[in-house]
Design an enzyme around this catalytic site. Structure first.
Site, PDB file in Angstrom:
ATOM      1  N   ALA A   1       7.569  -3.588   2.679  1.00 32.00           N
ATOM      2  CA  ALA A   1       7.907  -2.270   2.148  1.00 32.00           C
ATOM      3  C   ALA A   1       8.857  -2.330   0.949  1.00 32.00           C
ATOM      4  CB  ALA A   1       8.524  -1.418   3.259  1.00 32.00           C
TER       5      ALA A   1
ATOM      6  N   THR B   1       9.634   0.309  -2.712  1.00 28.82           N
ATOM      7  CA  THR B   1      10.743   1.279  -2.756  1.00 28.82           C
ATOM      8  C   THR B   1      10.966   1.787  -4.181  1.00 28.82           C
ATOM      9  OG1 THR B   1      12.324  -0.559  -2.854  1.00 28.82           O
ATOM     10  CG2 THR B   1      11.968   0.452  -0.702  1.00 28.82           C
TER      11      THR B   1
ATOM     12  N   ILE C   1       0.689  -0.261   3.415  1.00 31.68           N
ATOM     13  CA  ILE C   1      -0.547   0.507   3.586  1.00 31.68           C
ATOM     14  C   ILE C   1      -0.765   1.449   2.409  1.00 31.68           C
ATOM     15  CG2 ILE C   1      -0.402   0.426   6.098  1.00 31.68           C
ATOM     16  CD1 ILE C   1       0.662   3.449   5.738  1.00 31.68           C
TER      17      ILE C   1
ATOM     18  N   HIS D   1      -1.798  -4.807   7.906  1.00 28.65           N
ATOM     19  CA  HIS D   1      -1.429  -3.628   8.692  1.00 28.65           C
ATOM     20  C   HIS D   1      -2.348  -2.440   8.414  1.00 28.65           C
ATOM     21  CE1 HIS D   1       2.933  -5.146   9.637  1.00 28.65           C
ATOM     22  NE2 HIS D   1       1.992  -5.793  10.283  1.00 28.65           N
TER      23      HIS D   1
ATOM     24  N   CYS E   1     -12.242   6.595  14.045  1.00 29.54           N
ATOM     25  CA  CYS E   1     -12.454   7.287  15.314  1.00 29.54           C
ATOM     26  C   CYS E   1     -12.104   6.387  16.485  1.00 29.54           C
ATOM     27  CB  CYS E   1     -13.910   7.745  15.427  1.00 29.54           C
ATOM     28  SG  CYS E   1     -14.290   8.466  17.033  1.00 29.54           S
TER      29      CYS E   1
ATOM     30  N   CYS F   1     -18.761  12.245  16.800  1.00 21.31           N
ATOM     31  CA  CYS F   1     -18.756  12.182  18.269  1.00 21.31           C
ATOM     32  C   CYS F   1     -17.652  13.021  18.902  1.00 21.31           C
ATOM     33  CB  CYS F   1     -18.638  10.724  18.731  1.00 21.31           C
ATOM     34  SG  CYS F   1     -16.966  10.067  18.672  1.00 21.31           S
TER      35      CYS F   1
ATOM     36  N   SER G   1      11.640  -7.598   5.589  1.00 27.21           N
ATOM     37  CA  SER G   1      12.735  -8.011   6.465  1.00 27.21           C
ATOM     38  C   SER G   1      12.317  -9.166   7.368  1.00 27.21           C
ATOM     39  CB  SER G   1      13.202  -6.829   7.312  1.00 27.21           C
ATOM     40  OG  SER G   1      12.165  -6.419   8.186  1.00 27.21           O
TER      41      SER G   1
ATOM     42  N   VAL H   1      13.284  -6.939  -6.180  1.00 18.65           N
ATOM     43  CA  VAL H   1      11.965  -7.515  -6.528  1.00 18.65           C
ATOM     44  C   VAL H   1      11.505  -7.092  -7.926  1.00 18.65           C
ATOM     45  CG1 VAL H   1      11.099  -7.826  -4.172  1.00 18.65           C
ATOM     46  CG2 VAL H   1      10.783  -5.616  -5.323  1.00 18.65           C
TER      47      VAL H   1
HETATM   48  P1  OAD Z   1      11.300  -3.446   6.263  1.00 17.36           P
HETATM   49  O1  OAD Z   1      11.763  -2.070   5.965  1.00 17.36           O
HETATM   50  O2  OAD Z   1      11.531  -3.982   7.621  1.00 17.36           O
HETATM   51  O3  OAD Z   1      11.988  -4.457   5.230  1.00 17.36           O
HETATM   52  C1  OAD Z   1      12.017  -4.181   3.855  1.00 17.36           C
HETATM   53  C2  OAD Z   1      13.042  -5.107   3.216  1.00 17.36           C
HETATM   54  O4  OAD Z   1      12.964  -4.926   1.808  1.00 17.36           O
HETATM   55  C3  OAD Z   1      14.469  -4.808   3.632  1.00 17.36           C
HETATM   56  O5  OAD Z   1      15.086  -6.024   4.054  1.00 17.36           O
HETATM   57  C4  OAD Z   1      15.125  -4.273   2.345  1.00 17.36           C
HETATM   58  O6  OAD Z   1      16.462  -4.674   2.200  1.00 17.36           O
HETATM   59  C5  OAD Z   1      14.274  -4.902   1.284  1.00 17.36           C
HETATM   60  N1  OAD Z   1      14.168  -4.144   0.033  1.00 17.36           N
HETATM   61  C6  OAD Z   1      14.068  -2.810  -0.148  1.00 17.36           C
HETATM   62  N2  OAD Z   1      13.932  -2.501  -1.445  1.00 17.36           N
HETATM   63  C7  OAD Z   1      13.968  -3.688  -2.125  1.00 17.36           C
HETATM   64  C8  OAD Z   1      13.892  -4.043  -3.496  1.00 17.36           C
HETATM   65  N3  OAD Z   1      13.725  -3.117  -4.465  1.00 17.36           N
HETATM   66  N4  OAD Z   1      13.962  -5.363  -3.825  1.00 17.36           N
HETATM   67  C9  OAD Z   1      14.130  -6.305  -2.861  1.00 17.36           C
HETATM   68  N5  OAD Z   1      14.197  -6.022  -1.551  1.00 17.36           N
HETATM   69  C10 OAD Z   1      14.120  -4.735  -1.180  1.00 17.36           C
HETATM   70  O7  OAD Z   1       9.768  -3.498   5.826  1.00 17.36           O
HETATM   71  P2  OAD Z   1       8.661  -4.570   6.249  1.00 17.36           P
HETATM   72  O8  OAD Z   1       9.240  -5.926   6.352  1.00 17.36           O
HETATM   73  O9  OAD Z   1       7.521  -4.355   5.362  1.00 17.36           O
HETATM   74  O10 OAD Z   1       4.573  -1.854  10.238  1.00 17.36           O
HETATM   75  O11 OAD Z   1       8.303  -4.046   7.689  1.00 17.36           O
HETATM   76  C11 OAD Z   1       7.246  -4.609   8.374  1.00 17.36           C
HETATM   77  C12 OAD Z   1       6.506  -3.571   9.167  1.00 17.36           C
HETATM   78  O12 OAD Z   1       7.405  -2.800   9.950  1.00 17.36           O
HETATM   79  C13 OAD Z   1       5.804  -2.529   8.341  1.00 17.36           C
HETATM   80  O13 OAD Z   1       4.578  -2.989   7.825  1.00 17.36           O
HETATM   81  C14 OAD Z   1       5.591  -1.434   9.337  1.00 17.36           C
HETATM   82  C15 OAD Z   1       6.944  -1.434  10.009  1.00 17.36           C
HETATM   83  O14 OAD Z   1       6.920  -1.061  11.338  1.00 17.36           O
HETATM   84  C16 OAD Z   1       3.545  -1.034  10.504  1.00 17.36           C
HETATM   85  O15 OAD Z   1       3.477   0.079  10.052  1.00 17.36           O
HETATM   86  C17 OAD Z   1       2.513  -1.630  11.396  1.00 17.36           C
HETATM   87 ZN    ZN Z   2     -16.481   9.098  16.627  1.00 16.52          ZN
END
Ligand code: OAD
Ligand code: ZN
Length: 249
Positions: free
Chosen positions: A22, A26, A102, A118, A126, A154, A193, A235
């Site tokens: 994510a 951001t 996503i 993801h 469905c 369905c 993270s 990033v």
């Molecule tokens: P997280 O929110 O857990 O981690 C995002 C990381 O990016 C954090 O450590 C922030 O400090 C860092 N961050 C934010 N902005 C930044 C920037 N501009 N430059 C550098 N770093 C930055 O997100 P994910 O690791 O993607 O799952 O989380 C994994 C999954 O948890 C997601 O895909 C989602 C969630 O539950 C599902 O929806 C299935």
């Molecule tokens: Zn259906």
């Protein structure tokens, strides 16, 4: 400088794989989950568990829409981080992007064959017959009061095409991502993270196989100690400079 050495590793690698979270989006205005001011500070992740969809599909969709409409404006666009990864790929220095996001922004920036472990917010599926349909018209129906929105084929309850808590990851995407992790000489993680499994197992797998791990994240991650290069920075700053250093190096 470390950036030069990381760029050199990418330059010399046969296979470089990037995995994003994510944090790469951001700067496009989409909040992350666990960073400062992340979504899980304001929302209860349990509301988006697959068991909630089964138990209370109308309530699930109502909360989902609230979250979706708060998070995704109309004019979400790729930022410098997405663009740098697409540029690395188009100059043949990056083999593939694996993403937990996503939002479709890697593809919008021009990355090809993005592995979306993801799922994707662009589809709904469905629960009963598995039919996949474009998500926006489904969200529109839900906004108009169809709670939960149902399959026109369905009558089954529709589910957003994203992986919910309690759901397995799409098998095909996950095995593709694993194969890439096993093949990588350099594994670059940006904006994650690294706290969610099995996604976090991908860089571990790569490191176990001897890959050079490059992390770019504002905060420390559980894999920071295993990374050859651990850039605690934005990033949108590091990735363009990394790209620049790779192509000129
Ligand atoms: P997280 O929110 O857990 O981690 C995002 C990381 O990016 C954090 O450590 C922030 O400090 C860092 N961050 C934010 N902005 C930044 C920037 N501009 N430059 C550098 N770093 C930055 O997100 P994910 O690791 O993607 O799952 O989380 C994994 C999954 O948890 C997601 O895909 C989602 C969630 O539950 C599902 O929806 C299935
Ligand atoms: Zn259906």
């Amino acid at each position: 400088e470390d950036l030069q050495f990381a760029a050199q590793a990418i330059h010399e690698a046969d296979t470089t794989v990037a995995m994003t979270g994510a944090g790469v989006s951001t700067a496009s205005g989409i909040p992350d989950f666990r960073g400062e001011d992340g979504l899980w500070e304001r929302h209860d992740p349990d509301d988006f568990h697959v068991s909630r969809l089964d138990r209370d599909p109308g309530g699930f969709w109502r909360d989902r829409l609230t979250l979706h409409d708060a998070v995704y404006g109309d004019d979400i666009e790729p930022n410098a981080a997405h663009e740098a990864l697409a540029a690395l790929e188009s100059t043949n220095h990056l083999d593939r992007v694996v993403t937990q996001n996503i939002d479709g922004l890697h593809a919008a920036a021009g990355s090809e064959g993005v592995v979306t472990i993801h799922g994707s917010g662009e589809r709904a599926v469905c629960r009963d017959c598995g039919r996949r349909v474009p998500a926006e018209p489904v969200r529109e129906r839900a906004r108009d009061g169809e709670l939960p929105p149902r399959c026109e084929e369905c009558g089954g309850v529709l589910k957003p095409g994203v992986v919910l808590f309690g759901e397995p990851l799409p098998e095909h995407a996950l095995s593709e991502a694993h194969a890439l992790a096993e093949r990588a000489d350099v594994f670059l993680v940006a904006g994650s993270s690294l706290t969610v499994e099995p996604a976090a197992s991908l860089p571990r797998t790569a490191a176990d196989r001897g890959a050079t791990m490059v992390l770019v994240n504002l905060e420390r991650t559980p894999l920071s100690d295993r990374a050859e290069y651990d850039f605690r920075a934005d990033v949108t700053d590091v990735l363009p400079r990394l790209h620049e250093a790779v192509v000129t190096g």
